[in-house]
Design a protein around this motif. Structure first.
Motif, PDB file in Angstrom:
ATOM      1  N   ASN A 132       4.003   0.098  -6.623  1.00  0.00           N
ATOM      2  CA  ASN A 132       4.973   0.169  -5.694  1.00  0.00           C
ATOM      3  C   ASN A 132       5.659   1.542  -5.531  1.00  0.00           C
ATOM      4  O   ASN A 132       7.016   1.566  -4.748  1.00  0.00           O
ATOM      5  CB  ASN A 132       6.105  -1.488  -6.137  1.00  0.00           C
ATOM      6  N   SER A 133       6.152   2.620  -6.176  1.00  0.00           N
ATOM      7  CA  SER A 133       6.867   3.462  -6.108  1.00  0.00           C
ATOM      8  C   SER A 133       5.837   4.790  -4.874  1.00  0.00           C
ATOM      9  O   SER A 133       6.343   5.017  -4.383  1.00  0.00           O
ATOM     10  CB  SER A 133       6.283   4.666  -7.003  1.00  0.00           C
ATOM     11  N   ASN A 134       4.930   4.321  -4.313  1.00  0.00           N
ATOM     12  CA  ASN A 134       4.292   4.785  -3.309  1.00  0.00           C
ATOM     13  C   ASN A 134       5.126   4.662  -1.712  1.00  0.00           C
ATOM     14  O   ASN A 134       4.386   2.790  -2.002  1.00  0.00           O
ATOM     15  CB  ASN A 134       2.652   4.999  -3.498  1.00  0.00           C
ATOM     16  N   PRO A 135       4.879   4.916  -1.041  1.00  0.00           N
ATOM     17  CA  PRO A 135       5.602   4.578   0.106  1.00  0.00           C
ATOM     18  C   PRO A 135       4.785   3.589   0.963  1.00  0.00           C
ATOM     19  O   PRO A 135       4.553   2.634   1.630  1.00  0.00           O
ATOM     20  CB  PRO A 135       6.318   5.743   1.229  1.00  0.00           C
ATOM     21  N   LEU A 136       3.158   4.144   0.924  1.00  0.00           N
ATOM     22  CA  LEU A 136       2.872   2.666   1.283  1.00  0.00           C
ATOM     23  C   LEU A 136       2.528   1.732   1.321  1.00  0.00           C
ATOM     24  O   LEU A 136       2.464   0.708   1.932  1.00  0.00           O
ATOM     25  CB  LEU A 136       1.214   3.695   1.363  1.00  0.00           C
ATOM     26  N   SER A 137       2.766   1.108  -0.129  1.00  0.00           N
ATOM     27  CA  SER A 137       3.046  -0.043  -0.906  1.00  0.00           C
ATOM     28  C   SER A 137       4.045  -1.125   0.531  1.00  0.00           C
ATOM     29  O   SER A 137       3.988  -2.096   0.347  1.00  0.00           O
ATOM     30  CB  SER A 137       3.488   0.153  -1.963  1.00  0.00           C
ATOM     31  N   THR A 138       4.881  -0.700   1.109  1.00  0.00           N
ATOM     32  CA  THR A 138       5.871  -1.583   1.883  1.00  0.00           C
ATOM     33  C   THR A 138       5.221  -1.104   3.770  1.00  0.00           C
ATOM     34  O   THR A 138       5.889  -1.830   4.129  1.00  0.00           O
ATOM     35  CB  THR A 138       6.902  -0.279   1.337  1.00  0.00           C
ATOM     36  N   VAL A 139       4.401  -0.690   3.582  1.00  0.00           N
ATOM     37  CA  VAL A 139       3.741  -0.977   5.016  1.00  0.00           C
ATOM     38  C   VAL A 139       3.307  -1.918   4.748  1.00  0.00           C
ATOM     39  O   VAL A 139       1.892  -2.337   4.273  1.00  0.00           O
ATOM     40  CB  VAL A 139       2.613  -0.045   5.177  1.00  0.00           C
ATOM     41  N   ASP A 140       3.515  -3.242   5.438  1.00  0.00           N
ATOM     42  CA  ASP A 140       3.804  -4.724   5.746  1.00  0.00           C
ATOM     43  C   ASP A 140       3.479  -5.130   7.260  1.00  0.00           C
ATOM     44  O   ASP A 140       3.099  -4.043   8.849  1.00  0.00           O
ATOM     45  CB  ASP A 140       4.803  -5.424   5.666  1.00  0.00           C
ATOM     46  N   ASP A 141       2.897  -6.334   7.706  1.00  0.00           N
ATOM     47  CA  ASP A 141       2.207  -6.468   8.513  1.00  0.00           C
ATOM     48  C   ASP A 141       0.579  -5.648   9.441  1.00  0.00           C
ATOM     49  O   ASP A 141       0.205  -5.129   9.259  1.00  0.00           O
ATOM     50  CB  ASP A 141       3.284  -7.285  10.055  1.00  0.00           C
ATOM     51  N   VAL A 142       1.511  -5.300  11.177  1.00  0.00           N
ATOM     52  CA  VAL A 142       0.535  -5.001  12.039  1.00  0.00           C
ATOM     53  C   VAL A 142       0.330  -3.222  12.120  1.00  0.00           C
ATOM     54  O   VAL A 142      -0.178  -2.885  12.118  1.00  0.00           O
ATOM     55  CB  VAL A 142       0.239  -5.588  13.330  1.00  0.00           C
ATOM     56  N   PHE A 143       1.398  -3.074  11.165  1.00  0.00           N
ATOM     57  CA  PHE A 143       2.383  -1.761  10.870  1.00  0.00           C
ATOM     58  C   PHE A 143       0.838  -0.785   9.388  1.00  0.00           C
ATOM     59  O   PHE A 143       0.824  -1.187   9.506  1.00  0.00           O
ATOM     60  CB  PHE A 143       3.222  -1.412  10.240  1.00  0.00           C
ATOM     61  N   ASN A 144       1.069  -0.109  10.161  1.00  0.00           N
ATOM     62  CA  ASN A 144      -0.222   1.331  10.025  1.00  0.00           C
ATOM     63  C   ASN A 144       1.111   2.962   9.004  1.00  0.00           C
ATOM     64  O   ASN A 144       1.880   2.562   9.982  1.00  0.00           O
ATOM     65  CB  ASN A 144      -1.328   2.055  10.966  1.00  0.00           C
ATOM     66  N   ALA A 145      -0.170   3.400   8.608  1.00  0.00           N
ATOM     67  CA  ALA A 145       0.819   4.794   7.602  1.00  0.00           C
ATOM     68  C   ALA A 145      -0.210   5.846   7.300  1.00  0.00           C
ATOM     69  O   ALA A 145      -1.127   5.738   7.202  1.00  0.00           O
ATOM     70  CB  ALA A 145       1.583   4.268   7.026  1.00  0.00           C
ATOM     71  N   VAL A 146       0.194   6.847   7.753  1.00  0.00           N
ATOM     72  CA  VAL A 146      -1.283   7.586   6.658  1.00  0.00           C
ATOM     73  C   VAL A 146       0.314   8.560   6.985  1.00  0.00           C
ATOM     74  O   VAL A 146       1.223   9.136   6.776  1.00  0.00           O
ATOM     75  CB  VAL A 146      -1.689   8.367   8.100  1.00  0.00           C
ATOM     76  N   LEU A 147      -0.560   9.306   5.224  1.00  0.00           N
ATOM     77  CA  LEU A 147       0.425   9.638   4.579  1.00  0.00           C
ATOM     78  C   LEU A 147      -0.613  11.182   4.439  1.00  0.00           C
ATOM     79  O   LEU A 147      -1.464  11.127   3.103  1.00  0.00           O
ATOM     80  CB  LEU A 147       0.788   8.940   2.595  1.00  0.00           C
ATOM     81  N   VAL A 148       0.120  12.036   4.679  1.00  0.00           N
ATOM     82  CA  VAL A 148      -0.597  13.754   4.267  1.00  0.00           C
ATOM     83  C   VAL A 148       0.254  13.918   3.773  1.00  0.00           C
ATOM     84  O   VAL A 148       1.103  14.648   3.382  1.00  0.00           O
ATOM     85  CB  VAL A 148      -0.737  14.262   6.139  1.00  0.00           C
ATOM     86  N   ARG A 149      -1.124  14.754   3.086  1.00  0.00           N
ATOM     87  CA  ARG A 149       0.020  15.231   2.065  1.00  0.00           C
ATOM     88  C   ARG A 149      -1.093  17.293   1.976  1.00  0.00           C
ATOM     89  O   ARG A 149      -1.882  17.545   2.077  1.00  0.00           O
ATOM     90  CB  ARG A 149      -0.650  15.620   0.617  1.00  0.00           C
ATOM     91  N   GLY A 150       0.265  18.136   2.234  1.00  0.00           N
ATOM     92  CA  GLY A 150      -0.598  19.671   2.612  1.00  0.00           C
ATOM     93  C   GLY A 150       0.175  20.546   1.648  1.00  0.00           C
ATOM     94  O   GLY A 150       1.298  20.413   0.953  1.00  0.00           O
ATOM     95  N   ASN A 151      -0.652  21.925   1.750  1.00  0.00           N
ATOM     96  CA  ASN A 151      -0.346  22.221   0.185  1.00  0.00           C
ATOM     97  C   ASN A 151       0.966  22.916   0.580  1.00  0.00           C
ATOM     98  O   ASN A 151       1.361  23.556  -0.741  1.00  0.00           O
ATOM     99  CB  ASN A 151      -1.207  24.014   0.423  1.00  0.00           C
TER     100      ASN A 151
END
Ligand code: HSE
Length: 354
Positions: A266-285
């Motif tokens: 639940n501490s990761n923002p992807l956990s709150t992405v609901d319904d038809v929504f998409n999310a992409v979490l990109v980690r750059g150096n």
């Protein structure tokens, strides 16, 4: 006047015509000229449609018309989408697409063909629906070494998992709703088995690392075995189950790629992405984490990305900038190293591979 042709008058093709009409003034101002749909290629006739007089059944009509400078392919599937895109580019027409299957399967050849013919092949709508992730990865993030990508990349499965969690619906009930809303693929197995998300992570990973991995080499698991009990158990543990497609560069240079349900912390923002929504979490150096969020499927959100690509091409008519080229790669593994695994579980969550 800039003439375009739409290939496929389904959910996204008709949405593209609608966005071009609804936002005609904005499109004209942004593109520098009026954008007109001259042809729509489809197997069907649409006698009731205001576009009935533009429907054609023969691709050669479009190919042989020098007035058409942009072809928007929204047919889906690899064939004949691939052959049509190649033929259009060889005829000097730039191509935009929402078709993730053809980009995942033939991205290397399509980008090479665009370069050779000094046109462009743009595919913003192929990943994340209306989310501007392709352009961001092609431009805004290029000062980074990308370390990791985690994406909720399939609207249908996210809709299903959300309905199971919030409303206790069964997978079948929720899938039927997703189909009615125009989110699901023609064959929804591609959604629920994770194949669609897999194609999309192959595209994002190619953008990040320059290597296009065949989707059948990526360990892929869908949501078919997820039960209401799993969803409830995750909730009790402070997690939410999401279908997460992931790619990362391992320390030994191998590409780690996998698609499976993940019990996301639940501490990761992807956990709150609901319904038809998409999310992409990109980690750059140098950037750290950045998240892109928005409507991941549906007619108008996806069409807005198609129209953005059309405008981009219109702005550069006669002088299209060169695009990134990809190479084919089989340098992929579904194994995380032990330190990677511990880090991933702490930051993102626990992959469920039962
Ligand atoms: N079937 C896809 C999804 C459509 O549900 O995300 C958008 O690519």
């Amino acid at each position: 006047m800039i003439n375009i042709a739409i290939l496929g008058f389904g959910v996204i093709g008709s949405g593209t015509a609608e966005v071009l009409k609804r936002n005609a003034e904005t499109v004209k101002a942004q593109a520098g000229d009026e954008v007109r749909v001259k042809y729509i290629l489809d197997l069907r006739d649409f006698p009731e449609s205001e576009y009935a007089d533009r429907i054609v059944h023969d691709f050669d009509v479009i190919l042989n018309d020098p007035e058409v400078s942009v072809v928007a392919e929204m047919m889906g599937g690899s064939h004949p989408a691939y052959e049509f895109a190649i033929a259009a580019m060889k005829a000097g027409k730039s191509v935009v697409t929402s078709n993730k299957e053809v980009v995942a399967n033939y991205g290397v050849e399509l980008l090479a063909c665009a370069k050779e013919n000094k046109v462009r092949y743009l595919f913003e709508a192929s990943v994340g629906g209306g989310i501007p992730i392709i352009r961001a990865m092609s431009t805004s993030l290029v000062g980074n070494e990308i370390c990791e990508i985690n994406g909720i990349l399939n609207g249908t499965t996210n809709y299903i998992l959300t309905q199971m969690k919030l409303h206790g619906k069964t997978m079948q009930e929720a899938l039927k709703e997703a189909q009615q809303k125009g989110y699901a693929e023609a064959n929804p197995d591609a959604d629920i088995l994770g194949i669609d998300a897999c194609r999309k992570i192959c595209i994002l990973s190619a953008l990040a690392f320059g290597e296009l991995v065949p989707s059948d080499l990526v360990d892929t698991k869908g949501i078919t075995e997820i039960t209401t009990e799993d969803v409830e158990k995750a909730e009790a543990n402070g997690q939410a189950i999401k279908l997460v497609a992931r790619a990362a560069k391992r320390g030994d240079g191998k590409l780690y790629m996998a698609v499976s349900p993940v019990a996301v912390n639940n501490s990761n923002p992807l956990s709150t992405v609901d319904d038809v929504f998409n999310a992409v979490l990109v980690r750059g150096n140098t950037l750290g984490d950045v998240m892109f969020y928005g409507a991941g499927a549906g007619s108008l959100p996806t069409a807005s990305a198609v129209v953005a690509d059309i405008i981009d091409i219109c702005r550069c008519l006669g002088n299209q900038p060169e695009q990134q080229q990809w190479v084919k790669s089989e340098n992929v593994t579904s194994e995380m190293t032990d330190p990677m695994k511990a880090d991933y579980e702490a930051r993102v969550g626990t992959p469920l591979c039962k």
